[in-house]
Scaffold this motif. Structure first.
Motif, short mmCIF file in Angstrom:
data_model
loop_
_atom_site.label_atom_id
_atom_site.label_comp_id
_atom_site.label_asym_id
_atom_site.label_seq_id
_atom_site.Cartn_x
_atom_site.Cartn_y
_atom_site.Cartn_z
N ALA A 17 0.86 -1.18 0.00
CA ALA A 17 0.00 0.00 0.00
C ALA A 17 0.90 1.24 0.00
N LEU A 18 0.64 2.16 -0.93
CA LEU A 18 1.45 3.37 -1.06
C LEU A 18 0.57 4.61 -0.98
N GLU A 19 0.96 5.54 -0.17
CA GLU A 19 0.31 6.84 -0.10
C GLU A 19 1.33 7.89 -0.56
N VAL A 20 0.88 8.84 -1.39
CA VAL A 20 1.77 9.86 -1.95
C VAL A 20 1.35 11.22 -1.41
N LYS A 21 2.29 11.95 -0.83
CA LYS A 21 1.99 13.26 -0.26
C LYS A 21 3.00 14.29 -0.76
N ASN A 22 2.47 15.40 -1.25
CA ASN A 22 3.32 16.48 -1.73
C ASN A 22 3.67 17.41 -0.57
N VAL B 101 4.62 3.89 10.37
CA VAL B 101 4.57 3.88 8.91
C VAL B 101 5.90 4.38 8.36
N LEU B 102 6.48 3.60 7.45
CA LEU B 102 7.74 4.00 6.82
C LEU B 102 7.47 5.13 5.82
N CYS B 103 8.22 6.21 5.94
CA CYS B 103 8.09 7.36 5.05
C CYS B 103 9.38 7.50 4.24
N ALA C 256 3.91 2.09 2.84
CA ALA C 256 4.90 3.17 2.85
C ALA C 256 4.24 4.46 2.39
N LEU C 257 4.72 5.55 2.93
CA LEU C 257 4.30 6.88 2.51
C LEU C 257 5.44 7.52 1.73
N LEU C 258 5.14 8.00 0.53
CA LEU C 258 6.13 8.67 -0.31
C LEU C 258 5.92 10.17 -0.17
N TYR C 259 6.98 10.89 0.19
CA TYR C 259 6.82 12.33 0.45
C TYR C 259 8.00 13.10 -0.11
N VAL D 29 10.14 10.45 -2.13
CA VAL D 29 9.56 9.93 -3.36
C VAL D 29 10.60 9.79 -4.46
N GLU D 30 11.57 10.69 -4.48
CA GLU D 30 12.62 10.63 -5.51
C GLU D 30 13.44 9.36 -5.36
N ASP D 31 13.77 8.97 -4.12
CA ASP D 31 14.53 7.73 -3.89
C ASP D 31 13.74 6.53 -4.37
N PHE D 32 12.45 6.54 -4.08
CA PHE D 32 11.59 5.42 -4.48
C PHE D 32 11.58 5.27 -6.00
N LEU D 33 11.37 6.37 -6.71
CA LEU D 33 11.27 6.31 -8.16
C LEU D 33 12.58 5.84 -8.80
#
Length: 391
Positions: free
Chosen positions: A321-326, A365-367, A351-354, A370-374
């Motif tokens: 499950a991924l949540e994306v937050k700007n 929750v692991l945060c 994971a939360l991508l921020y 987002v750049e590292d993830f991509l």
């Protein structure tokens, strides 16, 4: 300009379709992978006219060029009648391998691509992935201009984006006769950009465009068939809560969304960028899935009470499950959806991508930046490797 190695690698010797919007690099990739192939380009008007008048010209062409058994037919939707000849040649079992590229799946389906059912594989080409660009990847630039190779390599990216949109309106929509009123369709494109990353309300869009609901639905189907939008279904496996039934939509590239989305004094730039960031993550997830041999399902989760998780990746070896937050700072509300999802599916990873720079654990929750993830998403590698749940 350095050459960028694409991560899509068709396998085997079977014939295949390679679909993808214009400018994704289909022809460039095929020319780099199949240097000895015979090449038929239906973007060439003269070539297209010859094969439109007589699709059987393909027999003559192959008879005269027997040195290679590999044939690329570029933009095959321009002359879909040639597919019946391709089908016959495959059935003859003479060792031909056909690579059929196209940017308009609608026309191919309508004109008989089912003839090749079971005889040709399907691949989809996406914009650049961050992992293809490596150190050249720039998150803010990707949000603003997207990752289409055609735009990425342009000197003036803003002008190139607008020209690209106009190209689709003229070359794909108007010339192919997909709609009678290009003005209505242009207004529709603007209106549906507000639905990027959200559930589509067809009635609202129809009202804003001044067209009826049936016309609006046909416009949405056109975008889907041209591979310009992607519909994201609801994840409902063994649901423990009442969920919504509608799909969300996203444009296939963050730059296209950004160029189409009107801006006004009441708009909040961070909100627009937030939907753009979601779309950028999704286009990477779709490329990862479509370029990998093992396919996973990608969906979202939203309850009737509006508790939501942006992306659910579910497959034989994946449940994430991924949540994306700007945002650069995480708060309790940001992880609310993930924590609710984990209550129902404790076996899932989350994971939360921020937009922050550090990997942190917040309220369990692991945060992750987002750049590292991509940058760490690679086909045929588990998506969990990009998350690396350990901290």
């Amino acid at each position: 300009m350095r050459e960028i190695t694409r991560l899509l690698r068709p396998s085997g010797e079977a014939s295949f379709f390679l679909f993808g919007p214009r400018g994704t690099g289909k022809s460039t990739l095929m020319k780099s992978l199949y240097t000895d192939a015979l090449w038929i380009d239906f973007l060439n008007p003269k070539t297209a006219r010859i094969y439109e008048a007589r699709p059987e010209t393909l027999y003559d062409f192959l008879e005269a060029n027997q040195g290679s058994k590999l044939v690329v037919i570029d933009e095959v939707q321009k002359v879909p009648a040639v597919l019946s000849v391709v089908h016959d040649l495959i059935e003859q079992h003479r060792g031909w391998q056909f690579i059929l590229t196209g940017s308009n799946a609608r026309k191919i389906k309508r004109c008989g691509a089912d003839l090749l059912a079971g005889r040709a594989l399907n691949y989809i080409m996406h914009p650049f992935m961050a992992s293809e660009l490596g150190s050249a990847f720039n998150l803010q630039q990707a949000l603003q201009f997207g990752l289409l190779p055609l735009i990425y390599n342009a000197t003036n990216k803003e002008l190139a984006l607008q020209a690209y949109i106009n190209l689709y309106l003229d070359a794909e929509i108007k010339m192919e006769g997909l709609t009678r009123n290009i003005g209505d369709f242009s207004r529709f494109l603007e209106a549906i950009s507000f639905s990027h990353g959200d559930v589509v309300n067809v009635s609202n869009i129809a009202r804003e465009c001044g067209v009826n609901r049936k016309t609006t639905e046909s416009y949405i189907n056109i975008l889907e068939d041209l591979l310009l939008i992607h519909k994201l279904p609801v994840f409902a496996r063994k649901a423990k809560r009442e969920l919504i039934n509608n799909s969300k939509i996203y444009f296939f590239d963050a730059g296209i969304y950004n160029a189409l989305r009107p801006r006004g004094i009441l708009d909040q730039p961070e909100e627009i960028d937030g939907f753009g960031l979601e779309g950028l993550v999704l286009q990477h997830l779709l490329a990862w899935r479509d370029y990998s041999e093992t396919k996973s399902q990608i969906s979202f989760w939203r309850t009737r009470s509006k508790v939501e998780v942006d992306f659910i990746i579910y497959g034989e070896n994946e449940f994430i499950a991924l949540e994306v937050k700007n945002t650069k700072n995480v708060n309790l509300n940001d992880v609310k959806g993930l924590k609710s999802f984990l209550e129902d599916y404790p076996m899932a990873q989350a994971a939360l991508l921020y937009r922050g720079k550090e990997r942190i654990m917040y309220r369990g929750v692991l945060c992750i930046p987002v750049e590292d993830f991509l940058l760490n998403i690679f086909p045929n590698r588990p998506l969990s490797a990009a998350i690396d749940i350990r901290i």
